[in-house]
Design an enzyme around this catalytic site. Structure first.
Site: not given
Ligand code: COA
Length: 260
Positions: A66, A111, A114, A134
């Site tokens: 999400a 999400g 999910e 989460e």
């Molecule tokens: N919500 C909002 N934005 C997200 C996102 C999420 N769940 N997951 C990734 N993004 C965005 C990042 O903020 C970034 O945006 P920006 O370039 O404007 O800063 C872009 O997507 C790329 O992500 P980034 O984190 O730079 O890539 P990465 O390769 O370094 O890491 C992940 C990848 C998936 C490990 C990392 O993005 C992450 O941990 N995301 C969240 C996962 C999460 O907790 N999901 C559950 C949410 S309830």
């Protein structure tokens, strides 16, 4: 209708729906959730659609969760309503009455997992990373993750993924039963296409009967489930496809299912 955050394409009875926010790793904001709800309602009502493939744009992610930036400022009541919108949408997918394949090319987190678990089959590349992170945000899953993961892979797997929050690789997801198949990244599209083509050629009423009765198994006791299955089995005998399938077997030819 045109979508802002989704792409759709139709081929030979297969509708591919792509979550298209690659710069945000296809994170699900409210607009995307609403569009997915509409896209799956359209797929449900379109008889030409036999199978849906759900995927994410770009090679990095299916859906990375999400949209944290959007939901971080929600009030508790808004968060309830956000979770309910996600749950309605995932339930619509689960209850589509047509098979839905999730194509997991990269991150399927929060999400995203999910969403994938609401689909009926999950085909992953070896690059996929799967989890419910989460807990790392001080939260719990809200789009059905605690419930579907426990039903899909059992309580031990659900507790491990949700409590520890660490993503697992595709091989471990396969061992836990969270995904159905794992292939090399370059083989992913062919594997998804072949599976979708097989389902698109199958008898749609029988597919719907299988989806309905297997899902009912999660809610019904054994006696009620068996009674439900017997009735659904009987209903297949009202279809032209069941006559065609059985006749083709007896005549030693390939069946041609038309959806009748
Ligand atoms: N919500 C909002 N934005 C997200 C996102 C999420 N769940 N997951 C990734 N993004 C965005 C990042 O903020 C970034 O945006 P920006 O370039 O404007 O800063 C872009 O997507 C790329 O992500 P980034 O984190 O730079 O890539 P990465 O390769 O370094 O890491 C992940 C990848 C998936 C490990 C990392 O993005 C992450 O941990 N995301 C969240 C996962 C999460 O907790 N999901 C559950 C949410 S309830």
């Amino acid at each position: 209708m045109g979508f802002g955050n989704l792409l759709t394409a139709d081929r030979d009875g297969v509708r591919t729906i792509t979550v298209n926010r690659p710069d945000k790793l296809n994170a699900l904001d409210r607009q995307t959730i609403a569009e997915l709800q509409i896209a799956f309602d359209q797929a449900r009502h379109d008889d030409a659609v036999r199978v849906v493939v759900l995927t994410g744009a770009g090679e990095k992610a299916f859906v990375a969760g999400a949209d944290i930036a959007e939901f971080s400022s929600l009030t508790p009541l808004q968060a309830v309503s956000f979770a309910q919108a996600g749950q309605r949408m995932t339930c619509s997918i689960e209850r589509l009455g047509k098979p839905v394949i999730a194509r997991l090319g990269g991150y399927a987190l929060g999400g995203g997992l999910e969403l994938a678990m609401a689909c009926h089959l999950r085909i992953a590349s070896t690059r996929a990373r799967i989890g419910q992170p989460e807990i790392n945000l001080g939260l719990i899953p809200g789009f059905g993750g605690t419930q579907r993961l426990a039903r899909l892979a059992g309580r031990a797997a659900a507790l491990e993924l949700c409590l520890l929050g660490a993503p697992i690789d595709a091989a471990r997801a396969l061992a836990l039963g969270v995904v159905n198949r794992v292939v090399e990244p370059e083989a992913l599209d062919a594997e998804v296409e072949a599976t979708a083509a097989q389902l698109a050629a199958a008898a749609p009423h029988a597919l719907a009967g299988i989806l309905d009765t297997v899902l009912a198994a999660g809610d019904l006791g054994s006696d009620d489930g068996l009674a439900y299955e017997a009735k659904a089995f009987g209903l297949c005998f009202s279809t032209a496809d069941a006559r065609e399938g059985t006749a083709a077997f007896l005549e030693r030819r390939k069946p041609r299912f038309t959806g009748g």
